[in-house]
Motif scaffolding. Structure first.
Motif, PDB file in Angstrom:
ATOM      1  N   GLY A 166      24.182  67.967 -40.107  1.00  0.00           N
ATOM      2  CA  GLY A 166      24.228  66.701 -39.399  1.00  0.00           C
ATOM      3  C   GLY A 166      25.560  65.988 -39.470  1.00  0.00           C
ATOM      4  O   GLY A 166      26.331  66.154 -40.423  1.00  0.00           O
ATOM      5  N   PRO A 167      25.829  65.142 -38.458  1.00  0.00           N
ATOM      6  CA  PRO A 167      27.096  64.404 -38.413  1.00  0.00           C
ATOM      7  C   PRO A 167      27.070  63.164 -39.293  1.00  0.00           C
ATOM      8  O   PRO A 167      26.009  62.649 -39.651  1.00  0.00           O
ATOM      9  CB  PRO A 167      27.196  63.999 -36.936  1.00  0.00           C
ATOM     10  CG  PRO A 167      25.768  63.844 -36.507  1.00  0.00           C
ATOM     11  CD  PRO A 167      25.010  64.917 -37.258  1.00  0.00           C
ATOM     12  N   MET A 168      28.250  62.681 -39.631  1.00  0.00           N
ATOM     13  CA  MET A 168      28.379  61.429 -40.372  1.00  0.00           C
ATOM     14  C   MET A 168      28.120  60.240 -39.450  1.00  0.00           C
ATOM     15  O   MET A 168      28.073  60.366 -38.221  1.00  0.00           O
ATOM     16  CB  MET A 168      29.773  61.321 -40.978  1.00  0.00           C
ATOM     17  CG  MET A 168      30.881  61.183 -39.954  1.00  0.00           C
ATOM     18  SD  MET A 168      32.509  61.168 -40.718  1.00  0.00           S
ATOM     19  CE  MET A 168      32.671  62.884 -41.230  1.00  0.00           C
ATOM     20  N   LEU A 169      27.941  59.067 -40.050  1.00  0.00           N
ATOM     21  CA  LEU A 169      27.748  57.839 -39.297  1.00  0.00           C
ATOM     22  C   LEU A 169      29.077  57.348 -38.727  1.00  0.00           C
ATOM     23  O   LEU A 169      30.154  57.748 -39.182  1.00  0.00           O
ATOM     24  CB  LEU A 169      27.138  56.768 -40.197  1.00  0.00           C
ATOM     25  CG  LEU A 169      25.779  57.104 -40.819  1.00  0.00           C
ATOM     26  CD1 LEU A 169      25.325  55.974 -41.738  1.00  0.00           C
ATOM     27  CD2 LEU A 169      24.728  57.371 -39.739  1.00  0.00           C
ATOM     28  N   ASN A 170      28.993  56.460 -37.758  1.00  0.00           N
ATOM     29  CA  ASN A 170      30.198  55.913 -37.136  1.00  0.00           C
ATOM     30  C   ASN A 170      30.986  55.077 -38.140  1.00  0.00           C
ATOM     31  O   ASN A 170      30.427  54.230 -38.834  1.00  0.00           O
ATOM     32  CB  ASN A 170      29.841  55.017 -35.949  1.00  0.00           C
ATOM     33  CG  ASN A 170      29.161  55.773 -34.825  1.00  0.00           C
ATOM     34  OD1 ASN A 170      29.047  56.998 -34.865  1.00  0.00           O
ATOM     35  ND2 ASN A 170      28.715  55.048 -33.819  1.00  0.00           N
ATOM     36  N   GLY A 171      32.283  55.313 -38.180  1.00  0.00           N
ATOM     37  CA  GLY A 171      33.174  54.457 -38.943  1.00  0.00           C
ATOM     38  C   GLY A 171      33.953  53.560 -38.003  1.00  0.00           C
ATOM     39  O   GLY A 171      34.067  53.850 -36.803  1.00  0.00           O
ATOM     40  N   THR A 172      34.481  52.452 -38.516  1.00  0.00           N
ATOM     41  CA  THR A 172      35.281  51.553 -37.677  1.00  0.00           C
ATOM     42  C   THR A 172      36.558  51.166 -38.396  1.00  0.00           C
ATOM     43  O   THR A 172      36.619  51.138 -39.632  1.00  0.00           O
ATOM     44  CB  THR A 172      34.509  50.272 -37.317  1.00  0.00           C
ATOM     45  OG1 THR A 172      34.180  49.573 -38.518  1.00  0.00           O
ATOM     46  CG2 THR A 172      33.242  50.578 -36.536  1.00  0.00           C
ATOM     47  N   PHE A 173      37.584  50.849 -37.616  1.00  0.00           N
ATOM     48  CA  PHE A 173      38.856  50.368 -38.140  1.00  0.00           C
ATOM     49  C   PHE A 173      39.341  49.260 -37.228  1.00  0.00           C
ATOM     50  O   PHE A 173      39.454  49.444 -36.015  1.00  0.00           O
ATOM     51  CB  PHE A 173      39.872  51.515 -38.201  1.00  0.00           C
ATOM     52  CG  PHE A 173      41.230  51.090 -38.682  1.00  0.00           C
ATOM     53  CD1 PHE A 173      41.387  50.554 -39.953  1.00  0.00           C
ATOM     54  CD2 PHE A 173      42.346  51.239 -37.874  1.00  0.00           C
ATOM     55  CE1 PHE A 173      42.645  50.166 -40.401  1.00  0.00           C
ATOM     56  CE2 PHE A 173      43.605  50.866 -38.324  1.00  0.00           C
ATOM     57  CZ  PHE A 173      43.758  50.321 -39.594  1.00  0.00           C
ATOM     58  N   ARG A 174      39.571  48.098 -37.800  1.00  0.00           N
ATOM     59  CA  ARG A 174      39.975  46.916 -37.038  1.00  0.00           C
ATOM     60  C   ARG A 174      38.993  46.631 -35.906  1.00  0.00           C
ATOM     61  O   ARG A 174      39.369  46.258 -34.799  1.00  0.00           O
ATOM     62  CB  ARG A 174      41.404  47.075 -36.496  1.00  0.00           C
ATOM     63  CG  ARG A 174      42.445  47.229 -37.604  1.00  0.00           C
ATOM     64  CD  ARG A 174      43.866  47.182 -37.111  1.00  0.00           C
ATOM     65  NE  ARG A 174      44.177  48.279 -36.200  1.00  0.00           N
ATOM     66  CZ  ARG A 174      45.413  48.593 -35.795  1.00  0.00           C
ATOM     67  NH1 ARG A 174      46.447  47.881 -36.221  1.00  0.00           N
ATOM     68  NH2 ARG A 174      45.616  49.588 -34.975  1.00  0.00           N
ATOM     69  N   GLY A 175      37.694  46.854 -36.205  1.00  0.00           N
ATOM     70  CA  GLY A 175      36.644  46.530 -35.259  1.00  0.00           C
ATOM     71  C   GLY A 175      36.393  47.567 -34.190  1.00  0.00           C
ATOM     72  O   GLY A 175      35.533  47.373 -33.328  1.00  0.00           O
ATOM     73  N   VAL A 176      37.095  48.699 -34.249  1.00  0.00           N
ATOM     74  CA  VAL A 176      36.982  49.741 -33.218  1.00  0.00           C
ATOM     75  C   VAL A 176      36.419  51.008 -33.851  1.00  0.00           C
ATOM     76  O   VAL A 176      36.884  51.430 -34.917  1.00  0.00           O
ATOM     77  CB  VAL A 176      38.353  50.036 -32.581  1.00  0.00           C
ATOM     78  CG1 VAL A 176      38.246  51.157 -31.555  1.00  0.00           C
ATOM     79  CG2 VAL A 176      38.918  48.776 -31.944  1.00  0.00           C
TER      80      VAL A 176
END
Length: 567
Positions: free
Chosen positions: A142-152
């Motif tokens: 399975g894939p990892m969860l979404n990460g964000t950087f500076r809100g993106v």
């Protein structure tokens, strides 16, 4: 049905005594009396970070096997981490497949659950299972969860390539680039883009080797453990029904895998893996099948690198079954899954929950975005391009070649201010095929010259006999066959030659008269030198990309029989 493991455990001979006695360590007294022995081929490793959680998944599989009356036996197998292994994980895919095959054949097991995640692990496990031909089922990590950087949101892999180019272009500071590092990988699991890991998990389900609806479940999602438990139970029934890879994997299964690959906008690496798996089964799958079946299929999944979203969004939007329901008419209706039922039987109740992430058939992301197979005097045996990840204005292009003889040559010269290159040039990198590097590394998506990045250029035509990461993008012609190190015409191209790309016509040519090409001698000094051990064996026996880059003596199934007793 007589269990395969009975050849080890049944009877009163000295050999059966030895086998039972050494395995008794706490197992029930009836463990060897008609109970299927189910191996759990586990690619978990701390050095394969995308697979590190598979030991927890294996525990759920064990519970399911026990519940169904089987005996679970965890079997650590060769693990390949895409980000760490040098020179390239692809060099070891065939070794991992061969080692797993031999361990499955050599041990007293009746069936196997295959746990994989990172790019080469699922292909190597399926190659092994096809070769030994015992009941086998895949649980993708399975894939990892979404990460964000500076809100993106950050797409792991894809945004590494994008952000690193912005640093080279001077539009992103080095310090901000380093700050993004800790946000890139948010959780356990493999890449969250439609890279090779996600692609191979989904393609494995379309092929029929994963329980329908499981592939794409995020690694931290507790539903993955539920599915692993159910798959453990299923593995026991597979043995009872003698449902082996050869009994349900057909040409129709591979048709469904190719349609799925196109519809999800999947990685070009899936082509070389599917060719290798089919070769182990003795099925006649060719590059032309990928173009004939998949090249006109619409891309329906709006995921990086071809689109905007990530795998967590894909799962939320309905996952693979929702995609396949939209292209149901293109699927082989008779192709079975590991459950014994046809794949199409699982598509009736598979709605799209978010049409932004998974597009309906009448509003595709790309109308005809499947992987295209190119031929011409530069690639007599074929080359690939992924139009969905390319720039539309470059799909028909003529430019002057700028040739690099190795990765090292490329890295030494690409940012030289005096390099004679412009936006219309075609970057050519050779010596990166199966033999040439060796191992066919993911270098085809070459970084652009720094001076052109500063001018705002973000894509160029690139040609290479190597591969590229499934998370990468750009107008890249790759898997050129035969490779330069095998005597392919790519070895004869010189800087200044004109190269013509016409994706619609399926052509890639160098505009040099045949007699002139015949007079040229290839420069072989940068190709892989003779080596020892596995590398030596690999160079001597690896096939070209159009045949799956497997070893020539491993094509075709060898079966599960062990001819000699050990005691």
């Amino acid at each position: 049905m007589k269990l395969r493991s009975a050849d080890w455990y049944a009877g009163e001979s000295r050999n059966s005594y030895i086998h039972r006695a050494w395995m008794r360590r706490g197992v029930p007294s009836d463990a060897f009396e008609g109970r299927p022995q189910i191996a759990i081929a586990n690619t978990a490793s701390d050095l394969t970070p995308c697979n590190a959680h598979l030991t927890e998944v294996a525990a759920s599989v064990k519970n399911g096997v026990y519940e169904a009356g089987g005996i679970p036996l965890e079997l650590p197998v060769v693990s390949l981490g895409e980000t760490n292994v040098r020179p390239t994980a692809m060099l070891w895919r065939n070794l991992a497949a061969m080692a797993t095959e031999e361990m499955l054949r050599a041990n007293p097991i009746d069936g196997v659950v295959l746990l994989g995640g990172c790019d080469k692990t699922i292909p190597s496990l399926l190659m092994a299972a096809a070769s030994v031909d015992i009941p086998a089922v895949v649980v993708p990590g399975g894939p990892m969860l979404n990460g964000t950087f500076r809100g993106v949101p950050l797409g792991c892999g894809t945004d590494v390539w994008r952000l690193s180019e912005e640093v080279r272009a001077g539009t992103l500071s080095q310090s901000d680039f380093i700050r993004s590092e800790s946000a890139m990988i948010r959780s356990r699991g493999h890449c969250n883009t439609m890279g090779t890991a996600s692609t191979m998990a989904l393609v494995a389900e379309a092929l029929g080797t994963v329980v329908p609806g499981v592939a794409g479940t995020p690694a931290p999602d507790s539903r993955l453990l539920e599915a692993a438990h159910g798959t453990g139970r299923l593995a026991v029934s597979l043995v009872a029904e003698d449902r082996r890879p050869s009994t349900f994997l057909t040409a129709g299964s591979f048709r469904n895998a190719i349609v799925a690959l196109a519809a999800i906008g999947g990685s070009t690496n899936a082509v070389v893996h599917l060719l290798a798996i089919a070769g182990r089964l003795g099925l006649d799958l060719t590059l032309d099948d990928f173009d004939r079946i998949g090249s006109r299929v619409p891309v329906l999944v709006d995921l990086l690198p071809a689109g905007r979203f990530l795998m967590e969004d894909f799962h939320r939007a309905g996952g693979l079954r929702a995609v396949l329901r939209e292209v149901r008419d293109l699927l082989d209706a008779d192709a079975l899954t590991i459950t014994g039922k046809p794949l199409v039987d699982y598509l009736d109740d598979a709605p799209i929950w978010d049409p932004e992430v998974i597009r309906p058939r009448d509003a595709p992301l790309v109308a005809e975005g499947g992987i295209a197979v190119l031929r011409g005097n530069l690639a007599p045996s074929g080359a690939l391009i992924k139009p969905a990840a390319a720039s539309a204005h470059l799909l028909r292009h003529r430019g002057r070649a700028v040739v690099f003889d190795s990765i090292e040559d490329f890295q030494a010269r690409i940012d030289d201010p005096s390099l004679d290159v412009d936006a219309s040039s075609v970057l050519v990198l050779r010596g990166c095929g199966p033999r040439g590097y060796p191992g066919m590394p993911e270098v085809a998506n070459m970084p652009l010259p720094k001076k052109l990045l500063a001018e705002g250029v973000r894509d160029m035509v690139r040609v290479c006999d190597g591969r590229m990461s499934g998370t990468a993008y750009g107008t890249v012609v790759l898997h050129v066959a035969p490779e330069a190190a095998a005597g392919g015409p790519l070895a004869l191209v010189r800087t200044g030659d004109w190269i013509t790309l016409d994706v619609e016509a399926r052509r890639i040519d160098v505009d040099v008269p045949p007699d002139e090409l015949a007079r040229r001698a290839p420069d072989t000094q940068n190709f892989a030198a003779p080596a020892r051990g596995w590398e030596r064996l690999y160079i001597d026996h690896v096939q070209q990309a159009d045949q799956g880059a497997d070893l020539d003596f491993l094509r075709g199934s060898s079966g599960a029989e062990v001819l000699r007793e050990s005691h």
